[in-house]
Design an enzyme around this catalytic site. Structure first.
Site, short mmCIF file in Angstrom:
data_model
loop_
_atom_site.label_atom_id
_atom_site.label_comp_id
_atom_site.label_asym_id
_atom_site.label_seq_id
_atom_site.Cartn_x
_atom_site.Cartn_y
_atom_site.Cartn_z
N LEU A 1 0.87 -1.17 0.00
CA LEU A 1 0.00 0.00 0.00
C LEU A 1 0.91 1.22 0.00
O LEU A 1 1.98 1.20 0.61
CB LEU A 1 -0.90 0.03 1.24
CG LEU A 1 -2.00 -1.03 1.35
CD1 LEU A 1 -2.73 -0.89 2.69
CD2 LEU A 1 -3.00 -0.92 0.20
N ASP A 2 0.50 2.28 -0.67
CA ASP A 2 1.29 3.50 -0.65
C ASP A 2 1.42 4.02 0.77
O ASP A 2 0.59 3.74 1.64
CB ASP A 2 0.62 4.58 -1.52
CG ASP A 2 0.56 4.19 -2.99
OD1 ASP A 2 1.42 3.40 -3.42
OD2 ASP A 2 -0.35 4.68 -3.69
N LYS A 3 2.45 4.80 1.01
CA LYS A 3 2.73 5.32 2.35
C LYS A 3 1.49 5.95 2.99
O LYS A 3 1.17 5.69 4.15
CB LYS A 3 3.87 6.35 2.28
CG LYS A 3 4.16 7.04 3.60
CD LYS A 3 5.26 8.09 3.45
CE LYS A 3 5.50 8.83 4.75
NZ LYS A 3 6.56 9.86 4.61
#
EC number: 5.4.99.23
Length: 312
Positions: free
Chosen positions: A138-140
């Site tokens: 998942l993106d940051k």
């Protein structure tokens, strides 16, 4: 870090179409592929004097490839006592609810303080698994559910499920604009030409499919549910921008023309400045690697997105 040496070599045309990390492992046989992959991620590999940090980038053939090796012990990921919000756990898999702001694994600019570092601390055996058992990201600044393997059998099984599109990943998001209806976006995605930390829709990109539906509509925004069919980097964010409904708060994909009366409204102007992309992975479903039964998990929206919904 102290560099050991500088190595450059010209790639053969016979290597055309192969992944960068694979090509490097063939050309620099004194290093393992996993070590070379880490060098790529840490911006220590040049292709024709330009930094490339994508291990899966395809080589055309004939390029000059340069690596900046470090002492291998400096590339070892360090266990760190970082809290993990565990939703489910057994001897084979781990389901966590990732908060926004937490990076999944070390890379350029994020050498520590990641989920991978946390896994190495809490699960000693994870050091023997590729990426400590992490099979997807998942993106940051995207929150929500992730599945992590706890042994090599589960790791390979989960990778196969992902490849066969048999892991259901669903999200909730808030976008700018008032959608009329849901739909499907089938547009290929590749890395942006100029903004190297961003992606873009392009006919030369990888096949990417996103399904979405409307949950509720507001004056200037829409609350939507999203289901991934593929899992490209920034896929939802890129696709939403492509159809001109970018995610609220997205720092990379909110460059669009806003309705003339939008910023005149004080409430919606504050929403426009939401500090992260309003995206949450709320549902995950898969066949258990050992038990073989279908298991599903759902988590509620985090507090910041719940409060955002109240404001719009």
């Amino acid at each position: 870090m102290k560099k050991i040496q500088l190595n450059s070599i010209a790639s053969s045309c016979s290597l055309s179409g192969q992944r960068l990390d694979l090509v490097l492992s063939k050309l620099f046989r004194e290093y393992s592929r996993s070590y070379l992959k880490k060098l790529i991620i840490m911006n220590q590999v040049l292709v024709n004097e330009s930094i490339v940090n994508q291990p899966d980038k395809k080589i055309l053939g004939g390029e000059t490839l340069t690596i900046h090796p470090f002492s291998k012990d400096l590339l070892v990921d360090i266990p760190e006592n970082i809290f993990l919000d565990i939703v489910y756990e057994d001897s084979d898999i781990l389901i966590i609810n990732k908060p926004a702001g937490l990076v999944v694994h070390p890379g350029s600019g994020n050498k520590s303080g990641t989920i991978l570092n946390a896994l190495l601390y809490h699960y000693k055996n994870s050091k023997d698994l590729p990426r400590a058992g992490i099979v997807h990201r998942l993106d940051k600044d995207t929150s929500g559910l992730m599945v992590i393997a706890k042994n090599i059998f589960s790791y390979n099984h989960l990778l196969l499920l992902l490849k066969e599109k048999k892991i259901i990943r669903e999200y909730e998001g808030i976008v700018h604009g008032k959608m009329i209806a849901g739909g499907t976006i089938n547009k290929p995605i590749m890395r942006h030409y100029n903004r190297r930390t961003c992606m873009m829709v392009h006919h030369l990109g990888k096949p990417s499919v996103t399904h979405y539906k409307v949950l509720s509509r507001f004056k200037f925004h829409t609350h939507i549910a999203i289901r991934l069919e593929t899992g490209r980097t920034h896929q939802i964010r890129v696709h939403m921008l492509h159809i001109k409904y970018p995610l609220v708060g997205d720092p990379c994909y909110s460059g669009f023309k806003i309705q003339s009366n939008y910023r005149k409204d004080k409430k919606t102007n504050k929403i426009y400045k939401f500090p992260r992309q309003a995206l949450h992975a709320n549902h995950l479903s898969l066949h258990h690697p050992i038990k073989k039964n279908v298991m599903s998990w759902t988590v509620p929206l985090p507090q910041d997105i719940q409060e955002l919904l109240l404001k719009i």
